[in-house]
Design a protein around this motif. Sequence first.
Motif, mmCIF file in Angstrom:
data_model
loop_
_atom_site.group_PDB
_atom_site.id
_atom_site.type_symbol
_atom_site.label_atom_id
_atom_site.label_comp_id
_atom_site.label_asym_id
_atom_site.label_seq_id
_atom_site.Cartn_x
_atom_site.Cartn_y
_atom_site.Cartn_z
ATOM 1 N N ALA A 14 78.672 -17.925 -26.160
ATOM 2 C CA ALA A 14 80.079 -17.612 -26.033
ATOM 3 C C ALA A 14 80.664 -16.430 -26.244
ATOM 4 O O ALA A 14 81.559 -15.780 -25.724
ATOM 5 N N PRO A 15 79.966 -15.496 -27.314
ATOM 6 C CA PRO A 15 80.229 -14.060 -27.244
ATOM 7 C C PRO A 15 80.035 -13.349 -25.989
ATOM 8 O O PRO A 15 81.011 -12.449 -25.697
ATOM 9 N N ILE A 16 78.894 -13.522 -25.254
ATOM 10 C CA ILE A 16 78.866 -13.025 -23.874
ATOM 11 C C ILE A 16 79.796 -13.415 -23.007
ATOM 12 O O ILE A 16 80.578 -12.673 -22.303
ATOM 13 N N LEU A 17 80.337 -14.797 -22.947
ATOM 14 C CA LEU A 17 81.219 -15.281 -22.090
ATOM 15 C C LEU A 17 82.514 -14.586 -22.387
ATOM 16 O O LEU A 17 83.185 -14.314 -21.575
ATOM 17 N N GLY A 132 71.482 -7.218 -24.762
ATOM 18 C CA GLY A 132 69.950 -7.062 -25.539
ATOM 19 C C GLY A 132 70.145 -6.010 -26.432
ATOM 20 O O GLY A 132 71.173 -5.340 -26.911
ATOM 21 N N PRO A 133 69.078 -5.764 -27.259
ATOM 22 C CA PRO A 133 68.889 -4.687 -28.337
ATOM 23 C C PRO A 133 68.968 -3.351 -27.622
ATOM 24 O O PRO A 133 68.010 -3.317 -26.700
ATOM 25 N N PHE A 134 69.196 -2.384 -28.208
ATOM 26 C CA PHE A 134 69.097 -1.115 -27.949
ATOM 27 C C PHE A 134 68.825 0.025 -29.232
ATOM 28 O O PHE A 134 69.283 -0.575 -30.149
ATOM 29 N N LYS A 135 67.983 0.969 -28.919
ATOM 30 C CA LYS A 135 67.886 2.099 -29.957
ATOM 31 C C LYS A 135 68.959 3.071 -29.549
ATOM 32 O O LYS A 135 69.179 3.267 -28.433
ATOM 33 N N TYR A 136 69.527 3.698 -30.526
ATOM 34 C CA TYR A 136 70.478 4.769 -30.510
ATOM 35 C C TYR A 136 69.994 6.212 -31.075
ATOM 36 O O TYR A 136 69.657 6.109 -32.374
ATOM 37 N N ASP A 137 70.077 7.082 -30.407
ATOM 38 C CA ASP A 137 69.531 8.388 -30.978
ATOM 39 C C ASP A 137 67.870 8.171 -31.531
ATOM 40 O O ASP A 137 67.613 8.696 -32.515
ATOM 41 N N ASP A 181 80.599 -0.813 -24.776
ATOM 42 C CA ASP A 181 79.301 -1.167 -25.465
ATOM 43 C C ASP A 181 79.898 -1.760 -26.540
ATOM 44 O O ASP A 181 80.359 -1.404 -27.677
ATOM 45 N N VAL A 182 79.645 -3.199 -26.290
ATOM 46 C CA VAL A 182 80.233 -4.302 -27.394
ATOM 47 C C VAL A 182 79.252 -4.544 -28.283
ATOM 48 O O VAL A 182 77.979 -5.051 -28.004
ATOM 49 N N ALA A 183 79.401 -4.636 -29.588
ATOM 50 C CA ALA A 183 78.486 -5.033 -30.466
ATOM 51 C C ALA A 183 78.401 -6.561 -30.646
ATOM 52 O O ALA A 183 79.484 -7.134 -30.559
ATOM 53 N N MET A 184 77.191 -7.100 -30.628
ATOM 54 C CA MET A 184 77.221 -8.600 -30.353
ATOM 55 C C MET A 184 76.285 -9.113 -31.707
ATOM 56 O O MET A 184 75.738 -8.391 -32.302
ATOM 57 N N PRO A 185 76.411 -10.495 -31.636
ATOM 58 C CA PRO A 185 75.438 -11.049 -32.876
ATOM 59 C C PRO A 185 74.221 -10.668 -32.724
ATOM 60 O O PRO A 185 73.446 -10.190 -31.750
#
Length: 197
Positions: A14-17, A132-137, A181-185
């Motif tokens: 649902a959040p992706i949709l 998906g998950p990502f690393k930042y810096d 760049d959207v923060a998701m659950p």
Amino acid sequence: MNKPFSQACENNKAPILSVLQHHLKAASSLLEVGSGTGQHAAYMATHLPYIQWQPSDVDSNLSGIRQWCDEANCANLLQPVPFDVNILPHPNQHHHLFSANTLHIMSWDEVQSLFKLIPHLIYPEGFAFFYGPFKYDGQFTSPSNADFDLWLKQRGPHQGIRDFEAVRELAERSGLSLIDDVAMPANNQLLVWRRER
């Protein structure tokens, strides 16, 4: 035969949709790379009837995806097709591309191959969505993502949560511009790129 099932897909669909609906306004076609169980394909196609949704994955996953597609019974949901990032060119271009929870499963060489393919897969001004998950810096966004990365590497040393900056560099080389760049659950992100004309 029981359909394959992922609880993560149920939790994030649902959040992706919601993000897809924000960006996908016009009738168009979309290629899903790495459809997995097929749950996203069935759900998204049902809620985006103006999008012709093309699932794809490795051969071993196609029968399970087909079960979800058959049950959804949507005119705009196509039967899944095999997809191999190491084969170029792919025969059909689409307006957009969507891929969820694939970049940390594929090897880095395969991630690079996928982004090199994108100009052959989607039309100019099309969107490319990566969830998906990502690393930042170089930093994980949560302790649970650090634990997940360790679990991935124990399962296969070629796997692991990718650095956002490295992925962005690949995308830019392929003519993609980051527009969201959207923060998701569950400490995931949905990166939205647009292919430049």
